[in-house]
Design a protein around this motif. Sequence first.
Motif, PDB file in Angstrom:
ATOM      1  N   GLN A 153      -2.281   5.912  -0.606  1.00  0.00           N
ATOM      2  CA  GLN A 153      -3.239   5.058  -0.151  1.00  0.00           C
ATOM      3  C   GLN A 153      -3.409   5.101   1.343  1.00  0.00           C
ATOM      4  O   GLN A 153      -4.454   5.181   1.827  1.00  0.00           O
ATOM      5  CB  GLN A 153      -3.198   3.726  -0.694  1.00  0.00           C
ATOM      6  N   ARG A 154      -2.295   5.115   2.154  1.00  0.00           N
ATOM      7  CA  ARG A 154      -2.589   5.047   3.488  1.00  0.00           C
ATOM      8  C   ARG A 154      -3.139   6.565   4.213  1.00  0.00           C
ATOM      9  O   ARG A 154      -3.635   6.514   4.870  1.00  0.00           O
ATOM     10  CB  ARG A 154      -1.004   4.907   4.253  1.00  0.00           C
ATOM     11  N   ILE A 200      -8.381   0.940  -4.116  1.00  0.00           N
ATOM     12  CA  ILE A 200      -8.130  -0.182  -3.308  1.00  0.00           C
ATOM     13  C   ILE A 200      -9.250  -1.234  -3.399  1.00  0.00           C
ATOM     14  O   ILE A 200      -8.929  -2.373  -3.209  1.00  0.00           O
ATOM     15  CB  ILE A 200      -7.649   0.377  -1.756  1.00  0.00           C
ATOM     16  N   LYS A 256      -9.164  -3.208  -6.404  1.00  0.00           N
ATOM     17  CA  LYS A 256      -7.786  -4.015  -6.812  1.00  0.00           C
ATOM     18  C   LYS A 256      -7.876  -5.169  -6.744  1.00  0.00           C
ATOM     19  O   LYS A 256      -8.247  -5.831  -5.472  1.00  0.00           O
ATOM     20  CB  LYS A 256      -6.646  -3.091  -5.955  1.00  0.00           C
ATOM     21  N   MET A 309       0.876  -1.176   0.262  1.00  0.00           N
ATOM     22  CA  MET A 309      -0.009   0.045   0.132  1.00  0.00           C
ATOM     23  C   MET A 309       0.791   1.156  -0.178  1.00  0.00           C
ATOM     24  O   MET A 309       1.829   1.433   0.634  1.00  0.00           O
ATOM     25  CB  MET A 309      -0.982   0.150   1.323  1.00  0.00           C
ATOM     26  N   SER A 310       0.666   2.200  -0.853  1.00  0.00           N
ATOM     27  CA  SER A 310       1.418   3.147  -1.040  1.00  0.00           C
ATOM     28  C   SER A 310       1.193   4.356  -0.005  1.00  0.00           C
ATOM     29  O   SER A 310       0.229   4.188   0.810  1.00  0.00           O
ATOM     30  CB  SER A 310       1.066   4.012  -2.376  1.00  0.00           C
ATOM     31  N   VAL A 344     -10.154   7.941  -3.737  1.00  0.00           N
ATOM     32  CA  VAL A 344      -8.594   7.151  -4.032  1.00  0.00           C
ATOM     33  C   VAL A 344      -8.818   5.807  -3.409  1.00  0.00           C
ATOM     34  O   VAL A 344      -8.339   4.783  -4.037  1.00  0.00           O
ATOM     35  CB  VAL A 344      -7.549   7.989  -3.276  1.00  0.00           C
ATOM     36  N   ASN A 345      -9.576   5.731  -2.281  1.00  0.00           N
ATOM     37  CA  ASN A 345      -9.749   4.508  -1.829  1.00  0.00           C
ATOM     38  C   ASN A 345     -10.478   3.410  -2.754  1.00  0.00           C
ATOM     39  O   ASN A 345     -10.759   2.220  -2.275  1.00  0.00           O
ATOM     40  CB  ASN A 345     -10.407   4.660  -0.467  1.00  0.00           C
TER      41      ASN A 345
END
Length: 78
Positions: free
Chosen positions: A5-6, A59, A62, A1-2, A55-56
């Motif tokens: 993303q965090r 995730i 993905k 996780m980048s 942005v989430n």
Amino acid sequence: MSVLQRTALFFTIIGALNWGVIGLFQFDVVASLFGGQGSVVSRIIYTVVGIAGLVNLGILFKPSEEIVRTEHRVARTT
């Protein structure tokens, strides 16, 4: 996780907690701390939380194999 993303996850959690407090107690923490829902700072925070949610979405959709592979790669390099 980048890192992006965090960070997005952090802001999404902050937003979720704020919505939880609104739902349970009818009290908007962000608005009370920063001068109401219409204040510039509150609107910026609401916007950042909204962008973090978008942005989430990346995730969420993905494939889980990519998430696991990325986590293993990061763990090996540190």
